[in-house]
Write an enzyme that holds these catalytic residues in place. Structure first.
Site, short mmCIF file in Angstrom:
data_model
loop_
_atom_site.label_atom_id
_atom_site.label_comp_id
_atom_site.label_asym_id
_atom_site.label_seq_id
_atom_site.Cartn_x
_atom_site.Cartn_y
_atom_site.Cartn_z
N SER A 186 76.85 10.41 -54.51
CA SER A 186 77.71 9.97 -53.42
C SER A 186 76.87 9.13 -52.48
O SER A 186 75.64 9.24 -52.45
CB SER A 186 78.26 11.19 -52.67
OG SER A 186 78.81 10.83 -51.41
N TYR B 171 77.90 19.63 -48.54
CA TYR B 171 78.18 18.54 -49.49
C TYR B 171 77.05 17.52 -49.49
O TYR B 171 76.54 17.12 -50.55
CB TYR B 171 79.50 17.87 -49.13
CG TYR B 171 79.91 16.77 -50.08
CD1 TYR B 171 80.59 17.07 -51.25
CD2 TYR B 171 79.62 15.43 -49.81
CE1 TYR B 171 80.97 16.07 -52.14
CE2 TYR B 171 79.99 14.43 -50.67
CZ TYR B 171 80.68 14.75 -51.84
OH TYR B 171 81.04 13.75 -52.70
#
Length: 267
Positions: free
Chosen positions: A152, A165
């Site tokens: 990401s 995350y």
């Protein structure tokens, strides 16, 4: 899409929706037989497999929780039993359990790290074991095999309210690079894709309304949201011999989000 992956069976985790679905379909269009992994919604997974079979490829849906060692090993054993081997493994499965840091529970932390990071470790480990066993087949690919980790932009951009995350994706980056360094002499290529804002169910609130979309575009210099197919095309390139000299990189597919657009007008 060119048929560049014929004879190279692939396994994609979390492939029943979103980015994983798009990657599985793109690999199938490019000639790969595909294992569609899922942990819930078997009907959606089977629909993806059926669509891939519509391209003239073989496809099966296999359930496994990627954070569970035994389930991962069972999935890989079944995939290899059906397809003979694997040449491409995409470690895509991921989730979020967001909370302000001082309110984040240990369960929220463990759940995200377990799937997003430990799950990628377990799948990559099973993949490497098979790749080492088989070795290079130059009739199929110049590389022994390819692993693609789904990271990401938050492997490099801090994300308040999403510490678990962001930490998991930072971990994915170093897992990928360390593994790439270790297995490169075996001609196993390991890379990551780092998506930015992609139109998927996990982030519907960020793009569903005009106001939300306008706010999102403040972070994206290219001024459009990414589509799952953008990630699928990147995965095909990383899995193909077109990228044969590429290993140990994070390929950012983010419309320029990591260009820090807030600094375009000062800072």
């Amino acid at each position: 899409m060119p048929i560049v992956l014929e004879g190279q069976p692939a396994l994609v985790t979390g492939a029943n929706s979103g980015i994983g679905r798009a990657v599985a379909l793109a690999l199938g269009r490019a000639g790969a037989d595909v294992v569609v992994n899922y942990v819930s919604d078997p009907e959606a997974a089977e629909a993806v497999a059926a669509e891939i079979r519509g391209f003239g490829r073989r496809a099966i849906a296999l359930r496994a929780d990627v954070s569970d060692e035994q389930e991962v090993e069972t999935m890989f054993a079944e995939a290899i039993k059906v397809f003979g081997t694997l040449h491409v493994v995409v470690c895509n499965a991921g989730l979020q359990r967001d909370a302000p840091f001082h309110q984040m529970t240990l369960d929220q932390w463990h759940t995200v790290i377990g799937v997003n990071l430990t799950g990628q470790f377990l799948c990559a480990r099973s993949a490497v074991r098979e790749f080492v066993r088989r070795g290079v087949d130059e009739k199929v690919s110049t590389a022994a095999s390819k692993i693609i980790h789904m990271s990401s932009v938050h492997e490099m951009i801090p994300w308040a309210g999403h510490a678990n995350y962001a930490a998991s994706k930072g971990g994915v980056e170093m897992l990928m690079k360390s593994l790439a360094q270790e297995v490169a002499p075996l001609r196993i290529r390991v890379n990551a894709i780092a998506p930015g804002a992609i139109r998927t169910p996990i982030n519907t609130a960020a793009w569903q309304t005009p106001d939300a979309y306008a706010d999102l575009m403040k972070l994206v210099p290219y001024k459009r949201i990414g589509e799952p197919a953008d990630i699928g095309q990147a995965a095909v390139w990383l899995a193909s011999d077109a990228s044969d000299y590429v290993t140990g990189i994070s390929l950012f597919v983010d419309g320029g989000m990591t260009l820090f657009p807030g600094f375009a007008s000062g800072g």
